[in-house]
Design a protein around this motif. Structure first.
Motif, PDB file in Angstrom:
ATOM      1  N   LEU B 433      46.754  39.766  26.565  1.00 17.66           N
ATOM      2  CA  LEU B 433      47.512  38.337  26.983  1.00 17.66           C
ATOM      3  C   LEU B 433      48.335  39.321  28.235  1.00 17.66           C
ATOM      4  CD1 LEU B 433      48.952  36.145  26.265  1.00 17.66           C
ATOM      5  CD2 LEU B 433      51.107  36.760  25.404  1.00 17.66           C
ATOM      6  N   ALA B 434      48.671  40.386  28.385  1.00 13.37           N
ATOM      7  CA  ALA B 434      49.660  40.808  29.679  1.00 13.37           C
ATOM      8  C   ALA B 434      48.197  40.235  30.880  1.00 13.37           C
ATOM      9  CB  ALA B 434      50.027  42.354  29.161  1.00 13.37           C
ATOM     10  N   GLU B 435      46.982  40.880  29.788  1.00 12.59           N
ATOM     11  CA  GLU B 435      46.062  41.020  31.651  1.00 12.59           C
ATOM     12  C   GLU B 435      46.384  39.816  31.623  1.00 12.59           C
ATOM     13  OE1 GLU B 435      44.918  43.208  32.931  1.00 12.59           O
ATOM     14  OE2 GLU B 435      43.498  43.190  33.975  1.00 12.59           O
ATOM     15  N   ALA B 436      45.905  38.598  30.401  1.00 12.92           N
ATOM     16  CA  ALA B 436      45.540  36.910  31.854  1.00 12.92           C
ATOM     17  C   ALA B 436      46.677  36.175  32.175  1.00 12.92           C
ATOM     18  CB  ALA B 436      45.130  36.329  29.872  1.00 12.92           C
ATOM     19  N   GLN B 437      47.922  36.694  31.700  1.00 15.42           N
ATOM     20  CA  GLN B 437      49.292  36.492  32.348  1.00 15.42           C
ATOM     21  C   GLN B 437      49.162  37.288  33.519  1.00 15.42           C
ATOM     22  OE1 GLN B 437      52.829  36.564  30.392  1.00 15.42           O
ATOM     23  NE2 GLN B 437      52.077  35.553  29.021  1.00 15.42           N
ATOM     24  N   ARG B 438      48.861  38.339  33.877  1.00 10.08           N
ATOM     25  CA  ARG B 438      48.657  38.880  35.237  1.00 10.08           C
ATOM     26  C   ARG B 438      47.834  38.445  35.978  1.00 10.08           C
ATOM     27  NH1 ARG B 438      46.786  42.397  38.396  1.00 10.08           N
ATOM     28  NH2 ARG B 438      45.294  42.764  36.817  1.00 10.08           N
ATOM     29  N   LEU B 439      46.801  38.163  35.524  1.00 13.65           N
ATOM     30  CA  LEU B 439      45.727  37.630  36.213  1.00 13.65           C
ATOM     31  C   LEU B 439      45.825  35.549  36.944  1.00 13.65           C
ATOM     32  CD1 LEU B 439      42.508  39.226  34.709  1.00 13.65           C
ATOM     33  CD2 LEU B 439      43.074  38.867  36.763  1.00 13.65           C
ATOM     34  N   SER B 444      55.891  33.641  30.513  1.00 15.18           N
ATOM     35  CA  SER B 444      56.672  32.732  29.088  1.00 15.18           C
ATOM     36  C   SER B 444      57.589  32.896  28.262  1.00 15.18           C
ATOM     37  CB  SER B 444      55.175  32.614  28.149  1.00 15.18           C
ATOM     38  OG  SER B 444      54.598  34.527  27.496  1.00 15.18           O
ATOM     39  N   PHE B 445      58.063  32.564  28.701  1.00 14.79           N
ATOM     40  CA  PHE B 445      59.378  32.730  27.751  1.00 14.79           C
ATOM     41  C   PHE B 445      59.220  31.702  26.262  1.00 14.79           C
ATOM     42  CE2 PHE B 445      60.034  28.695  30.120  1.00 14.79           C
ATOM     43  CZ  PHE B 445      60.775  27.984  29.612  1.00 14.79           C
ATOM     44  N   TRP B 456      61.544  37.735  27.724  1.00  9.61           N
ATOM     45  CA  TRP B 456      60.530  37.056  28.613  1.00  9.61           C
ATOM     46  C   TRP B 456      59.203  38.312  28.583  1.00  9.61           C
ATOM     47  CZ3 TRP B 456      62.352  36.208  33.774  1.00  9.61           C
ATOM     48  CH2 TRP B 456      63.730  35.822  34.573  1.00  9.61           C
ATOM     49  N   SER B 457      58.173  38.089  29.361  1.00 13.46           N
ATOM     50  CA  SER B 457      57.339  39.009  29.392  1.00 13.46           C
ATOM     51  C   SER B 457      57.006  39.502  30.228  1.00 13.46           C
ATOM     52  CB  SER B 457      55.884  37.728  28.566  1.00 13.46           C
ATOM     53  OG  SER B 457      55.840  36.837  30.319  1.00 13.46           O
ATOM     54  N   GLY B 458      56.480  40.641  30.750  1.00 12.85           N
ATOM     55  CA  GLY B 458      56.268  41.361  31.066  1.00 12.85           C
ATOM     56  C   GLY B 458      55.618  40.256  32.618  1.00 12.85           C
ATOM     57  N   GLU B 459      55.165  39.418  32.807  1.00 12.53           N
ATOM     58  CA  GLU B 459      55.175  38.705  33.780  1.00 12.53           C
ATOM     59  C   GLU B 459      55.668  37.910  34.813  1.00 12.53           C
ATOM     60  OE1 GLU B 459      52.184  39.622  35.739  1.00 12.53           O
ATOM     61  OE2 GLU B 459      52.235  37.989  36.932  1.00 12.53           O
ATOM     62  N   LEU B 460      56.260  37.824  33.187  1.00  9.83           N
ATOM     63  CA  LEU B 460      57.446  36.866  34.298  1.00  9.83           C
ATOM     64  C   LEU B 460      58.737  37.539  35.196  1.00  9.83           C
ATOM     65  CD1 LEU B 460      58.731  34.272  34.574  1.00  9.83           C
ATOM     66  CD2 LEU B 460      59.240  34.157  32.314  1.00  9.83           C
ATOM     67  N   TYR B 461      58.949  38.726  34.181  1.00  6.51           N
ATOM     68  CA  TYR B 461      59.843  39.294  35.298  1.00  6.51           C
ATOM     69  C   TYR B 461      59.630  40.124  36.296  1.00  6.51           C
ATOM     70  CZ  TYR B 461      62.835  41.240  30.765  1.00  6.51           C
ATOM     71  OH  TYR B 461      63.709  41.071  29.875  1.00  6.51           O
ATOM     72  N   ARG B 462      57.970  39.722  36.615  1.00  6.96           N
ATOM     73  CA  ARG B 462      57.701  40.322  37.432  1.00  6.96           C
ATOM     74  C   ARG B 462      57.432  39.214  39.210  1.00  6.96           C
ATOM     75  NH1 ARG B 462      53.964  39.071  40.988  1.00  6.96           N
ATOM     76  NH2 ARG B 462      52.968  37.686  39.840  1.00  6.96           N
ATOM     77  N   ILE B 463      57.286  38.008  38.198  1.00 11.66           N
ATOM     78  CA  ILE B 463      56.952  36.508  39.053  1.00 11.66           C
ATOM     79  C   ILE B 463      58.871  36.275  39.471  1.00 11.66           C
ATOM     80  CG2 ILE B 463      57.053  34.492  39.041  1.00 11.66           C
ATOM     81  CD1 ILE B 463      55.048  34.154  36.874  1.00 11.66           C
ATOM     82  N   PHE B 464      59.755  37.121  38.642  1.00  9.63           N
ATOM     83  CA  PHE B 464      60.811  37.133  39.016  1.00  9.63           C
ATOM     84  C   PHE B 464      61.930  38.007  40.012  1.00  9.63           C
ATOM     85  CE2 PHE B 464      63.384  32.978  37.449  1.00  9.63           C
ATOM     86  CZ  PHE B 464      62.594  32.482  37.045  1.00  9.63           C
ATOM     87  N   ALA B 539      55.777  28.555  29.534  1.00  9.54           N
ATOM     88  CA  ALA B 539      55.137  29.367  30.582  1.00  9.54           C
ATOM     89  C   ALA B 539      55.382  28.900  32.188  1.00  9.54           C
ATOM     90  CB  ALA B 539      53.359  28.829  30.087  1.00  9.54           C
ATOM     91  N   VAL B 540      55.557  30.075  32.202  1.00 10.80           N
ATOM     92  CA  VAL B 540      55.717  29.872  33.834  1.00 10.80           C
ATOM     93  C   VAL B 540      54.402  30.512  35.030  1.00 10.80           C
ATOM     94  CG1 VAL B 540      57.799  30.639  35.526  1.00 10.80           C
ATOM     95  CG2 VAL B 540      58.286  29.622  33.189  1.00 10.80           C
ATOM     96  N   GLN B 541      54.138  29.322  35.626  1.00 12.14           N
ATOM     97  CA  GLN B 541      52.793  29.650  36.335  1.00 12.14           C
ATOM     98  C   GLN B 541      53.278  30.184  38.168  1.00 12.14           C
ATOM     99  OE1 GLN B 541      49.252  27.518  36.883  1.00 12.14           O
ATOM    100  NE2 GLN B 541      48.095  29.702  36.998  1.00 12.14           N
ATOM    101  N   ASP B 542      53.169  31.347  38.571  1.00 10.26           N
ATOM    102  CA  ASP B 542      53.242  31.419  39.781  1.00 10.26           C
ATOM    103  C   ASP B 542      52.621  30.670  41.161  1.00 10.26           C
ATOM    104  OD1 ASP B 542      53.776  32.083  42.627  1.00 10.26           O
ATOM    105  OD2 ASP B 542      54.171  34.704  42.336  1.00 10.26           O
ATOM    106  N   VAL B 543      53.096  30.136  41.607  1.00  6.73           N
ATOM    107  CA  VAL B 543      51.400  28.949  42.415  1.00  6.73           C
ATOM    108  C   VAL B 543      51.933  29.297  43.953  1.00  6.73           C
ATOM    109  CG1 VAL B 543      51.094  27.392  40.673  1.00  6.73           C
ATOM    110  CG2 VAL B 543      52.332  27.068  41.539  1.00  6.73           C
TER     111      VAL B 543
END
Lengths: 123, 817
Positions: B433-439, B444-445, B456-464, B539-543
Motif C-alpha cells: 500500500l505504501a509503495e502504491a501510495q508512493r508511486l 489517505s486520511f 494520515w498515511s505516510g504519503e500524505l505527510y510527504r505530500i503536505f 484519498a489525496v493525490q498529488d497532481v
C-alpha cells in the motif's frame, strides 16, 4: 475593323468589371464586361471581340477552360489573362498555349496598354 | 483472755477477718496483714480490696453481697496479692454472727491459700498443649485427619510431634525427624529465607507464613504453604509452635505455567520474532518438565517441507537433519504429525518401526534420544502450521498433565506462528500500500469528526511536507490550504457534523512553506463506523506534476495551433495575395482611369470622381482583408467573447472564396440567422472552421467524377447547443480511422502536417465542445463541432452550494481563481 476593336472583359470580381472597362474606354476601346465565361459564351460578343481580357480563376468555367472552349469553337480571339494569383509558373504555360499576355493583378495601365497593342497586332 | 484470743486468732492457719453487716471490714488478723503487706488501717473499710486481683474484684464483691443478703454462711474464691506482688488463689469462707433477736451483727471470715490446690487441678482447664498427658493424643486426633503436614515445634526449632502425613511425606519416623537439623528438608534455595522468616516469627511471637519447597521421600520437591501458630502457656509464654504445611505445588505449577504463558503471549504481542518466541517456548517447557528437550518445526509456505522453528537444547546435527524433510507419514514423527494433523507418540524409539524409509529412529537414537511426542500446531482455521515435539533420553509415555501441558503450549505456538504470519502478511500488504501510495503520489486520511482524531498515511505527510508523526491539528492542516479551500474544508466538516451525507471530489491548491504550490485531487466521504462514530475518509493525490504538464501541454497546443495557422498561412499565401491583389488591382485601374479622365480635354471630372470613389472603396476592401488576415494569423492569447458562429463562418468563407473557386468547389452555405451566441475565442473558432474547410477542399482535390460539393451549415442542435457542420463529397475515410483522424500528425495527405484536426479538436475541447467526424452515406465525410450556447447571467461555478462537485467543475474553479 471596328467590330474587331471590341474588348471583352470576363471576371467574376465586380470591382474589376467596374474599373477595367472605364480604363479601356479611355484607351479608346469598346468594352463589354461579363461576370463569367458561360455568360460570355452565351453572348453575341464572341465573334466581335478583338481581345479577350480573361480572369483565370472563376467559379464554374475558369479562364483556361474558356480558352480551350474557344479553340474548340475555332474562335481565335487573342487573350490577355489577368490573375490576382501570382504564380510565375502559370504565365509561361498560358503563353505557350497561345495567350498574348498574362498580367498579374494589380497591373499598370502601361502594361495593359502594351498587352492590348500586342493583341491587336496579332489579330 | 483478750490477748489469748488474739494470739489464737493470729495462730489460726488462715487469714482471719470480721466484717460489719454492711460489708465493711472491721478486723483483720496479723497473718492477713503479713501476707498482704497492708497495714491494719490500710486494709480496714474497703481498703482490703486493693489486695484483690483486679479481675476478680467484681465477682468477689457480687458474691460477698449475695452471701450477706442471704444471711447464711458462704464461700468465695479470688486471687489475693502477696506482699511481694504475687497473686495467689484464696478461698474466702464466712459465717454470720447472730444476736438473740436473730439479726446478723457481724460476719466472721477466714481466707485460706488454695493456690497449690488450684494449680494441681489446673490441667483440667488448661489448653491441650499444656497438658502433656493429653498433648499427643489430642494432636493426633486433629493432625492426622487434616489434609496437610502438621507438626509441633519447640521455639528452638526442634520437632516435638508430627502427624501421619509428615511421616509419609518425608519417609522418616518422628525419631528420625527429631534428629534432623533445623531447615533440613527444605529446598536448598529456599532454606536461608525459611530460616530467616522462622527466626523473625519466633522473635516477634507473630504467626509465621511462608511458601517453600519441601523434599519428598522420593527426592521430589513440592511447594508448600506453611503457617505457624504460637501456642502459649497461661503466663502468655510461647511454649510450642504448631506448623501446618499445605501442599500448593499444583497451584504453583499452574501459576508458573500461567506466568510462562503470559510471558510468551507478551512476546507475541510485543512483536518478537517467531523464532525468538518459539525458542523461549521450548526453554520454558524444558524448565517446567524436567528432563525433556523441545523443538518446533514449521511447515513451509508451499506446505510440503519442514522448516526450522526452534530447538534451543537439541543438537544442531539432529535438528538440521529434520529440516527440509517432506511433510509425509514416512519422514519422521514431526512430518507425520503435521501431515496427519494428529499427535504422534513414539514412546520407545528402540522398538520403533515407523519412518523406516528415512531411518529416522536410528538417527534420533544416535543423538541419545529415546522417546518423541510430536503434536501438530494448527491455525484457528485448522491449517497445520508445524509441529511441537518433546524428546526424552529414555522411553516415556506422556502423562495426563503432560498432555495438558503439550496442548497448552501447542496452542501458544499456534498463536505465535499465526500472529507472525498475519503480521508478515499485514506488513507485506502495508508495504504494498505504501509503495502504491508512493508511486501514485496518493495519501489517505481518516478524520473522526467528533473528536478531531486525524490519521494520515505516510504519503500524505510527504505530500503536505510534514514530518511523519507531527501532531495533526486542524490549524496546521488549514495553514497549508488556500484560504478559499480552507473555507470549503471547514464547511464540509460542518456539514458532516450536522449529519449531512458528505461526499466530494475536488482539486485543492496547497501552499508549501517554501512558497511553492501543489495541486491535490481529493476524493472524500463521511460515514459512520461500527461504533457509530462519524468518520471522514479520503484519498489525496498529488497532481501537481500533471497540472504543470497540462499547463505545459496547453502551451504546446497553442504553439501548435500557431504552427498550424502559419502552415495554413503558407498554403494560403496565394489566396491571401489573391484577396489583396483583387482590390489593389481595382485601385490601380481606377487610379489610372481617373488620371486619364482628368488629363483629357476637356477633363471628364464626373468620371474621375466616380473612379476615385471606387478607388477609395477598393482601398477599404483591401484594408478589411488585411485586418481579417492579421486577426487570423497573429499569435494571440486566448480571449473570451460572445461569438455569432454564423457571422464568424461568413468571414472565413469570405477569406476562402478564391481558394474554393480555384478548387472548383460548389459551396452551399446554410447559416442560421437566429443562432444563439457561443462564448469563446472568435479567432480560434474561425481557425477551426478554416481548418475544416481546407480539409474538405483537400479531400475533394482528386475528385473529378462527381461534383465537388461543400455544405457549411450552422444550426441549433437537439440539445440546444450550437452546431457547425462541414460536409464534403471528397475521398472520405475508413470508419476505423475515425478515431485517429484527430491525432496530431496523423494525416492522409502527402503535403499536410496533420496538425489541423488535432489542434481543431483541442480548441473545441478547450471550449468545452465536441468535434467529431462521420462518413457520409454517399461519398465524402462530414465534420461537425458543437458548443454550448453562451450562458445567460453569472453561473455559480464555485460550487460551494453543491455537495458533490465534479472534477471538471472543480478545475474550472481553479482556473477562475
Amino acid at each position: 475593323m471596328v467590330i474587331r476593336s471590341l474588348v471583352s472583359v470576363v471576371d467574376d470580381d465586380e470591382s474589376v468589371r467596374e474599373s477595367l472597362p472605364d480604363l479601356l474606354r479611355e484607351f479608346g476601346f469598346a468594352v463589354q464586361a461579363f461576370s463569367s465565361a458561360e455568360e460570355f459564351l452565351a453572348s453575341d460578343c464572341v465573334c466581335q471581340t478583338g481581345c479577350l481580357i480573361l480572369d483565370i480563376a472563376m467559379p464554374g468555367m475558369s479562364g483556361p477552360d474558356l480558352q480551350r472552349e474557344l479553340m474548340l469553337r475555332r474562335k481565335e480571339i487573342p487573350i490577355v489573362f489577368i490573375t490576382a494569383h501570382r504564380d510565375e509558373t502559370v504565365r509561361p504555360r498560358l503563353l505557350e498555349q497561345g495567350a498574348v499576355e498574362c498580367l498579374f493583378k494589380p497591373f499598370s495601365d502601361t502594361a495593359l496598354r502594351e498587352a492590348l497593342n500586342a493583341a491587336f497586332r496579332v489579330s | 483472755m483478750e490477748n489469748e484470743l488474739s494470739r489464737v486468732v493470729d495462730a489460726l492457719p488462715g487469714l482471719v477477718w470480721t466484717a460489719l453487716p454492711d460489708g465493711r471490714i472491721d478486723f483483720l488478723n496479723q497473718r492477713w496483714c503479713e501476707y498482704s503487706g497492708l497495714g491494719v488501717d490500710e486494709a480496714h473499710g474497703p481498703g482490703w480490696q486493693t489486695a484483690i486481683h483486679p479481675e476478680d474484684i467484681p465477682g468477689l464483691l457480687e458474691r460477698w453481697q449475695s452471701i450477706r443478703a442471704s444471711g447464711e454462711p458462704g464461700e468465695m474464691e479470688a486471687r489475693l496479692r502477696r506482699f511481694d506482688g504475687e497473686y495467689r488463689w484464696f478461698l474466702f469462707r464466712t459465717c454470720p454472727l447472730v444476736d438473740t433477736s436473730g439479726l446478723v451483727v457481724k460476719w466472721c471470715g477466714i481466707s485460706t491459700d488454695i493456690e497449690d490446690r488450684r494449680r494441681a487441678e489446673e490441667p483440667l482447664h488448661a489448653p491441650w498443649w499444656l497438658r502433656s498427658s493429653e498433648r499427643e493424643r489430642h494432636f493426633r486426633s486433629i493432625g492426622d485427619s487434616i489434609p496437610a503436614l502438621g507438626a509441633l515445634m519447640t521455639p528452638a526449632g526442634e520437632v516435638e510431634l508430627v502427624n501421619r502425613q509428615v511421616v509419609e511425606y518425608f519417609g522418616a519416623t518422628l525419631e528420625e525427624l527429631k534428629g534432623r537439623a533445623i531447615g533440613d528438608g527444605f529446598h536448598p534455595d529456599d532454606r536461608p529465607d525459611v530460616l530467616a522468616a522462622w527466626r523473625e516469627a519466633v522473635e516477634a511471637g507473630q504467626p509465621y507464613d511462608f511458601e517453600s519447597r519441601l523434599r519428598r521421600a522420593d527426592g521430589v520437591y513440592r511447594w508448600f504453604h506453611t503457617r505457624g501458630f504460637p501456642l502459649r502457656d497461661t503466663e502468655g509464654r510461647i511454649v510450642l509452635w504448631y506448623l501446618l504445611h499445605t501442599d500448593i505445588d499444583d497451584r504453583k505449577r499452574a501459576e508458573a505455567l500461567l506466568a510462562g504463558e503470559k510471558r510468551l503471549l507478551e512476546m507475541v504481542a510485543g512483536g518478537h520474532s517467531v523464532s525468538e518466541i518459539l525458542g523461549a517456548l521450548c526453554r520454558f517447557v524444558e524448565s517446567t518438565v524436567s528432563g525433556c528437550y523441545c523443538s518446533v518445526v514449521l511447515v513451509d509456505r508451499s506446505g510440503t517441507r519442514l522448516e526450522h522453528g526452534a530447538a534451543p537444547s537439541l543438537p544442531a546435527g539432529f535438528i538440521n537433519s529434520i529440516i527440509g524433510r517432506p511433510v509425509n507419514v514416512d519422514s519422521g514423527p514431526c512430518a507425520m504429525a503435521a501431515y496427519l494433523n494428529e499427535q504422534v507418540i513414539a514412546a520407545d524409539l528402540t522398538s520403533e518401526t515407523r519412518w523406516g524409509p528415512y531411518a529416522w529412529s536410528p538417527m534420533a537414537l544416535a543423538h541419545g534420544l529415546q522417546a518423541c511426542w510430536s503434536t501438530p500446531i494448527s491455525s484457528t482455521a485448522g491449517k497445520v502450521l508445524g509441529a511441537f515435539a518433546i524428546y526424552y533420553d529414555q522411553p516415556r509415555t506422556p502423562t495426563t498433565s503432560e498432555q495438558r501441558l503439550i496442548e497448552q503450549f501447542t496452542h501458544i505456538a499456534s498463536i505465535a506462528v499465526e500472529r507472525a504470519q498475519n503480521d508478515a502478511a499485514l506488513k507485506r500488504s502495508e508495504a504494498f500500500l505504501a509503495e502504491a501510495q508512493r508511486l501514485s503520489s496518493t495519501g489517505s486520511f481518516s478524520h473522526f469528526v467528533a473528536t478531531d482524531e486525524i490519521t494520515w498515511s505516510g504519503e500524505l505527510y510527504r505530500i503536505f511536507e510534514l514530518d511523519e508523526g507531527v501532531p495533526l491539528t486542524k490549524e496546521l492542516i488549514s495553514s497549508r490550504f488556500d484560504p478559499e479551500d480552507a473555507v470549503f474544508v471547514r464547511e464540509m466538516i460542518e456539514r458532516a457534523r450536522d449529519g449531512d451525507v458528505v461526499e466530494f471530489e475536488r482539486e485543492f491548491r496547497l501552499q508549501m512553506p517554501n512558497g511553492s504550490v501543489k495541486y491535490v485531487h481529493t476524493v472524500a466521504h463521511a460515514n459512520r463506523d461500527q461504533n457509530g462514530r462519524l468518520e471522514c475518509i479520503g484519498a489525496v493525490q498529488d497532481v501537481t506534476e500533471r497540472r504543470l504538464s497540462e499547463e505545459a501541454l496547453g502551451k504546446v497546443r497553442s504553439e501548435l495551433a500557431h504552427v498550424a495557422r502559419v502552415t495554413s498561412l503558407g498554403a494560403l499565401t496565394a489566396s491571401i495575395a489573391h484577396e489583396v491583389n483583387q482590390p489593389l488591382s481595382g485601385i490601380i485601374t481606377n487610379a489610372s482611369t481617373c488620371l486619364r479622365m482628368l488629363a483629357a480635354d476637356p477633363p471628364n471630372f464626373e468620371g474621375a470622381r466616380e473612379t476615385a470613389r471606387r478607388t477609395i472603396r477598393d482601398g477599404n476592401r483591401a484594408s478589411d482583408v488585411i485586418t481579417r488576415l492579421r486577426a487570423l494569423f497573429a499569435k494571440k492569447d486566448t480571449t473570451t467573447e460572445s461569438v455569432d458562429l454564423s457571422e464568424a463562418t461568413r468571414e472565413v468563407i469570405a477569406l476562402s472564396l478564391s481558394e474554393l473557386q480555384r478548387s472548383r468547389v460548389i459551396l452551399r452555405s446554410e447559416l442560421a440567422d437566429d443562432l444563439p451566441p457561443v462564448t469563446g475565442d472568435r479567432v480560434q473558432l474561425q481557425q477551426v472552421i478554416l481548418n475544416l474547410l481546407r480539409n474538405a477542399l483537400d479531400a475533394m482535390g482528386g475528385v473529378d467524377d462527381r461534383p465537388r460539393k461543400l455544405v457549411i451549415r450552422t444550426e441549433r442542435d437537439e440539445d440546444d447547443r450550437v452546431r457547425l457542420t462541414v460536409q464534403d463529397t471528397g475521398a472520405g475515410f475508413e470508419p476505423q480511422a475515425a478515431g485517429r483522424l484527430f491525432e496530431a500528425f496523423y494525416t492522409t495527405k502527402s503535403g499536410g502536417m496533420g496538425i489541423g484536426l488535432s489542434v481543431s479538436r483541442s480548441i473545441i475541447e478547450s471550449h468545452h465542445g465536441r468535434l467529431w467526424a462521420a462518413p457520409n452515406d454517399g461519398p465524402g465525410a462530414t465534420f461537425s463541432f458543437s458548443l454550448s450556447r453562451a450562458a445567460k447571467g453569472v453561473t455559480d461555478t464555485h460550487g460551494l452550494g453543491v455537495i458533490r462537485m465534479p472534477v471538471t467543475a472543480a478545475r474550472r474553479v481553479m482556473r477562475n481563481s
